[in-house]
Design an enzyme around this catalytic site. Structure first.
Site, PDB file in Angstrom:
ATOM      1  N   ARG A  29      26.474 -38.729   2.187  1.00  0.00           N
ATOM      2  CA  ARG A  29      25.362 -39.248   1.401  1.00  0.00           C
ATOM      3  C   ARG A  29      24.138 -38.396   1.757  1.00  0.00           C
ATOM      4  O   ARG A  29      23.355 -38.749   2.634  1.00  0.00           O
ATOM      5  CB  ARG A  29      25.134 -40.713   1.776  1.00  0.00           C
ATOM      6  CG  ARG A  29      24.166 -41.451   0.876  1.00  0.00           C
ATOM      7  CD  ARG A  29      24.018 -42.903   1.311  1.00  0.00           C
ATOM      8  NE  ARG A  29      23.344 -43.665   0.310  1.00  0.00           N
ATOM      9  CZ  ARG A  29      23.949 -44.225  -0.738  1.00  0.00           C
ATOM     10  NH1 ARG A  29      25.238 -44.132  -0.902  1.00  0.00           N
ATOM     11  NH2 ARG A  29      23.233 -44.891  -1.607  1.00  0.00           N
TER      12      ARG A  29
ATOM     13  N   ASP B  31      23.789 -61.389  -7.729  1.00  0.00           N
ATOM     14  CA  ASP B  31      23.019 -60.962  -6.550  1.00  0.00           C
ATOM     15  C   ASP B  31      22.268 -62.182  -5.979  1.00  0.00           C
ATOM     16  O   ASP B  31      22.266 -62.424  -4.773  1.00  0.00           O
ATOM     17  CB  ASP B  31      21.977 -59.893  -6.921  1.00  0.00           C
ATOM     18  CG  ASP B  31      22.577 -58.577  -7.398  1.00  0.00           C
ATOM     19  OD1 ASP B  31      22.410 -57.560  -6.695  1.00  0.00           O
ATOM     20  OD2 ASP B  31      23.215 -58.560  -8.469  1.00  0.00           O
TER      21      ASP B  31
ATOM     22  N   ASP C 124      23.065 -57.471   2.083  1.00  0.00           N
ATOM     23  CA  ASP C 124      23.017 -56.989   0.700  1.00  0.00           C
ATOM     24  C   ASP C 124      24.013 -57.854  -0.063  1.00  0.00           C
ATOM     25  O   ASP C 124      25.223 -57.701   0.089  1.00  0.00           O
ATOM     26  CB  ASP C 124      23.396 -55.503   0.609  1.00  0.00           C
ATOM     27  CG  ASP C 124      22.979 -54.914  -0.736  1.00  0.00           C
ATOM     28  OD1 ASP C 124      22.763 -55.721  -1.666  1.00  0.00           O
ATOM     29  OD2 ASP C 124      22.874 -53.684  -0.854  1.00  0.00           O
TER      30      ASP C 124
ATOM     31  N   GLU D  94      18.260 -58.222   0.697  1.00  0.00           N
ATOM     32  CA  GLU D  94      17.699 -57.334  -0.326  1.00  0.00           C
ATOM     33  C   GLU D  94      16.901 -58.104  -1.373  1.00  0.00           C
ATOM     34  O   GLU D  94      15.869 -57.634  -1.844  1.00  0.00           O
ATOM     35  CB  GLU D  94      18.800 -56.529  -1.036  1.00  0.00           C
ATOM     36  CG  GLU D  94      18.175 -55.652  -2.118  1.00  0.00           C
ATOM     37  CD  GLU D  94      19.097 -54.648  -2.755  1.00  0.00           C
ATOM     38  OE1 GLU D  94      20.305 -54.673  -2.523  1.00  0.00           O
ATOM     39  OE2 GLU D  94      18.564 -53.808  -3.508  1.00  0.00           O
TER      40      GLU D  94
ATOM     41  N   THR E 218      25.303 -52.720  -7.214  1.00  0.00           N
ATOM     42  CA  THR E 218      25.164 -53.547  -8.434  1.00  0.00           C
ATOM     43  C   THR E 218      25.583 -52.755  -9.675  1.00  0.00           C
ATOM     44  O   THR E 218      26.173 -53.306 -10.604  1.00  0.00           O
ATOM     45  CB  THR E 218      23.709 -54.048  -8.583  1.00  0.00           C
ATOM     46  OG1 THR E 218      23.346 -54.684  -7.357  1.00  0.00           O
ATOM     47  CG2 THR E 218      23.562 -55.052  -9.713  1.00  0.00           C
TER      48      THR E 218
ATOM     49  N   ASP F  43      22.025 -51.461   3.341  1.00  0.00           N
ATOM     50  CA  ASP F  43      22.997 -50.587   2.674  1.00  0.00           C
ATOM     51  C   ASP F  43      23.940 -49.914   3.673  1.00  0.00           C
ATOM     52  O   ASP F  43      24.845 -49.176   3.256  1.00  0.00           O
ATOM     53  CB  ASP F  43      22.282 -49.504   1.858  1.00  0.00           C
ATOM     54  CG  ASP F  43      21.716 -50.056   0.549  1.00  0.00           C
ATOM     55  OD1 ASP F  43      22.282 -51.027   0.027  1.00  0.00           O
ATOM     56  OD2 ASP F  43      20.708 -49.510   0.059  1.00  0.00           O
TER      57      ASP F  43
ATOM     58  N   ILE G 132      24.881 -58.073  -3.188  1.00  0.00           N
ATOM     59  CA  ILE G 132      25.777 -57.183  -3.945  1.00  0.00           C
ATOM     60  C   ILE G 132      25.282 -55.771  -3.723  1.00  0.00           C
ATOM     61  O   ILE G 132      24.253 -55.363  -4.253  1.00  0.00           O
ATOM     62  CB  ILE G 132      25.794 -57.467  -5.462  1.00  0.00           C
ATOM     63  CG1 ILE G 132      26.395 -58.845  -5.739  1.00  0.00           C
ATOM     64  CG2 ILE G 132      26.628 -56.397  -6.184  1.00  0.00           C
ATOM     65  CD1 ILE G 132      26.729 -59.088  -7.193  1.00  0.00           C
ATOM     66  N   ASP G 133      26.021 -55.045  -2.904  1.00  0.00           N
ATOM     67  CA  ASP G 133      25.718 -53.627  -2.748  1.00  0.00           C
ATOM     68  C   ASP G 133      26.518 -52.909  -3.825  1.00  0.00           C
ATOM     69  O   ASP G 133      27.703 -53.199  -4.017  1.00  0.00           O
ATOM     70  CB  ASP G 133      26.148 -53.177  -1.351  1.00  0.00           C
ATOM     71  CG  ASP G 133      25.834 -51.717  -1.120  1.00  0.00           C
ATOM     72  OD1 ASP G 133      24.791 -51.249  -1.609  1.00  0.00           O
ATOM     73  OD2 ASP G 133      26.650 -51.042  -0.461  1.00  0.00           O
TER      74      ASP G 133
ATOM     75  N   SER H 120      29.074 -48.379  -3.627  1.00  0.00           N
ATOM     76  CA  SER H 120      28.794 -49.369  -2.569  1.00  0.00           C
ATOM     77  C   SER H 120      29.355 -48.977  -1.202  1.00  0.00           C
ATOM     78  O   SER H 120      29.976 -47.934  -1.027  1.00  0.00           O
ATOM     79  CB  SER H 120      29.339 -50.746  -2.957  1.00  0.00           C
ATOM     80  OG  SER H 120      30.718 -50.869  -2.650  1.00  0.00           O
TER      81      SER H 120
ATOM     82  N   HIS I 121      22.112 -40.819  -6.325  1.00  0.00           N
ATOM     83  CA  HIS I 121      22.051 -41.397  -4.977  1.00  0.00           C
ATOM     84  C   HIS I 121      22.468 -40.404  -3.896  1.00  0.00           C
ATOM     85  O   HIS I 121      22.680 -40.793  -2.751  1.00  0.00           O
ATOM     86  CB  HIS I 121      22.945 -42.647  -4.886  1.00  0.00           C
ATOM     87  CG  HIS I 121      22.433 -43.794  -5.701  1.00  0.00           C
ATOM     88  ND1 HIS I 121      23.111 -44.981  -5.824  1.00  0.00           N
ATOM     89  CD2 HIS I 121      21.297 -43.936  -6.425  1.00  0.00           C
ATOM     90  CE1 HIS I 121      22.421 -45.813  -6.609  1.00  0.00           C
ATOM     91  NE2 HIS I 121      21.324 -45.196  -6.987  1.00  0.00           N
TER      92      HIS I 121
HETATM   93  P1  AMP Z   1      26.049 -46.344  -3.858  1.00  0.00           P
HETATM   94  O1  AMP Z   1      26.868 -47.355  -4.586  1.00  0.00           O
HETATM   95  O2  AMP Z   1      26.715 -45.744  -2.684  1.00  0.00           O
HETATM   96  O3  AMP Z   1      25.413 -45.345  -4.768  1.00  0.00           O
HETATM   97  O4  AMP Z   1      24.872 -47.152  -3.176  1.00  0.00           O
HETATM   98  C1  AMP Z   1      24.101 -48.086  -3.845  1.00  0.00           C
HETATM   99  C2  AMP Z   1      22.768 -48.146  -3.148  1.00  0.00           C
HETATM  100  O5  AMP Z   1      22.082 -46.922  -3.342  1.00  0.00           O
HETATM  101  C3  AMP Z   1      21.845 -49.192  -3.688  1.00  0.00           C
HETATM  102  O6  AMP Z   1      22.007 -50.370  -2.969  1.00  0.00           O
HETATM  103  C4  AMP Z   1      20.456 -48.588  -3.485  1.00  0.00           C
HETATM  104  O7  AMP Z   1      19.781 -49.263  -2.445  1.00  0.00           O
HETATM  105  C5  AMP Z   1      20.736 -47.170  -3.040  1.00  0.00           C
HETATM  106  N1  AMP Z   1      19.893 -46.150  -3.682  1.00  0.00           N
HETATM  107  C6  AMP Z   1      19.033 -46.279  -4.710  1.00  0.00           C
HETATM  108  N2  AMP Z   1      18.410 -45.099  -4.990  1.00  0.00           N
HETATM  109  C7  AMP Z   1      18.871 -44.198  -4.092  1.00  0.00           C
HETATM  110  C8  AMP Z   1      18.596 -42.805  -3.835  1.00  0.00           C
HETATM  111  N3  AMP Z   1      17.731 -42.120  -4.571  1.00  0.00           N
HETATM  112  N4  AMP Z   1      19.268 -42.212  -2.824  1.00  0.00           N
HETATM  113  C9  AMP Z   1      20.164 -42.894  -2.085  1.00  0.00           C
HETATM  114  N5  AMP Z   1      20.449 -44.212  -2.267  1.00  0.00           N
HETATM  115  C10 AMP Z   1      19.823 -44.863  -3.264  1.00  0.00           C
HETATM  116 MG    MG Z   2      22.650 -51.937  -1.810  1.00  0.00          MG
END
Ligand code: AMP
Ligand code: MG
Length: 322
Positions: free
Chosen positions: A250, A44, A120, A67, A125, A265, A122-123, A233, A209
């Protein structure tokens, strides 16, 4: 072409960052923990350093809203990690020093303004650590509108080739993708109504998430009968933009109702899908707000679709309250 230089620099820097990430991933990195308990790795930091350096040289007046921040990395306990980050950066910038690396990372502390980049490094991580999907996501925003977006997804499967796909879009000029291993940019389009084989939907791997129960119910109501494909991501945006899924949901997690999405993101992914012919809104049909700050405080959740099913999805959402 408008934004041609921005597009080229964004692609070049995202590819450099993706290369660094893959070198780190090959050595299975241990994660560190940030103040908010979210994971961060050597990659990152290294990816943010490389991209911010390139952007600062090419566009010295443009702020970068990234980020990461090097505050933790500058503490004495983290000296060994700073050396590791610097060593990875040196693979590409041979004379880089730890002081420069810190300075480059901290160039990502810029503020949202009339024209800025959001990054970002690394989106996903958590996906990166699991050896699953992740993305290097970089976007240029002007007047609150995303103008250029690049998503490098180094772990994305590519037919007859090594994994790794890069998605790119410029406002008004369409979206395209290119294998990271080399090749041409090919225009991409979202799923058309008659392409039932690709009428699937994607959601996050991390159940915290989103709201997977509600996501599945809404997708069903919109006519998608297959179970979801779970992907980490903004690679999800690339999948919708390239016609491999019709929907990415989402919905706010009931466990974190006050969570607000970060601009980094979504900015790069959103323009890639829109320029491929799709639509991106929040769960109330409002456009995502990239104009006011790093958190999208007035938006709730995100709905990404091929456009055709968008209104149907938004109305289905109303009937499945959280
Ligand atoms: P994903 O891989 O789609 O789950 O997205 C990863 C991103 O989810 C990370 O970069 C975080 O910024 C974000 N994230 C962290 N906590 C939450 C949450 N409670 N709701 C939605 N997104 C989140
Ligand atoms: Mg991210």
């Amino acid at each position: 072409m408008a934004y041609d230089r921005e597009k080229q620099i964004a692609i070049e820097s995202a590819l450099a960052a993706a290369k660094l990430c893959e070198q780190v991933r090959g050595n299975i990195p241990p994660a560190m923990e940030k103040g908010d308990k979210s994971p961060v790795t050597i990659a990152d930091y290294g990816a943010q350093a490389l991209i911010c350096k390139v952007l600062a040289e090419a566009f010295p007046d443009d702020p970068v809203v990234g980020e990461e921040d090097a505050t933790d990395l500058q503490t004495p306990e983290m000296a060994e990690n700073l050396t590791k980050v610097t060593n990875y950066v040196k693979e590409q910038i041979t004379d880089a020093t730890p002081e420069q690396v810190v300075q480059w990372i901290n160039q990502g502390n810029g503020k949202v303004g009339p024209r800025y980049w959001t990054l970002d490094p690394i989106d996903g991580t958590k996906g990166f650590l699991r050896q699953d999907q992740y993305a290097v996501a970089l976007a240029l925003v002007e007047g609150g509108e995303v103008k250029v977006g690049v998503l490098a997804c180094p772990a994305m499967p590519v037919e007859n080739n090594k994994p790794g796909m890069l998605y790119v879009a410029v406002r008004g000029e369409g979206a395209a993708m290119m294998p990271i291993a080399g090749g041409e940019l090919t225009p991409i389009k979202v799923v058309q109504a008659d392409d039932t084989a690709n009428l699937r939907f994607v959601e996050s791997v991390e159940s915290s998430h989103g709201d997977q129960d509600r996501q599945n119910a809404v997708a069903k109501a919109a006519g998608i009968t297959e179970p979801s494909v779970r992907v980490d991501s903004q690679a999800k945006y690339g999948i919708v933009a390239s016609g491999k899924a019709a929907l990415y949901l989402r919905l706010p997690s009931p466990k974190s109702p006050n969570y607000r999405e970060n601009i980094w993101d979504h900015a790069a992914g959103a323009i890639v899908v829109e320029e491929a012919g799709g639509r991106v809104t929040d769960i109330n049909g409002k456009p995502l707000n990239f104009a006011d700050g790093s958190k999208m405080v007035d938006n709730r959740g995100v709905v990404v679709s091929n456009g055709i099913i968008h209104d149907q999805v938004l109305s289905a959402l109303q009937s499945f309250s959280s």
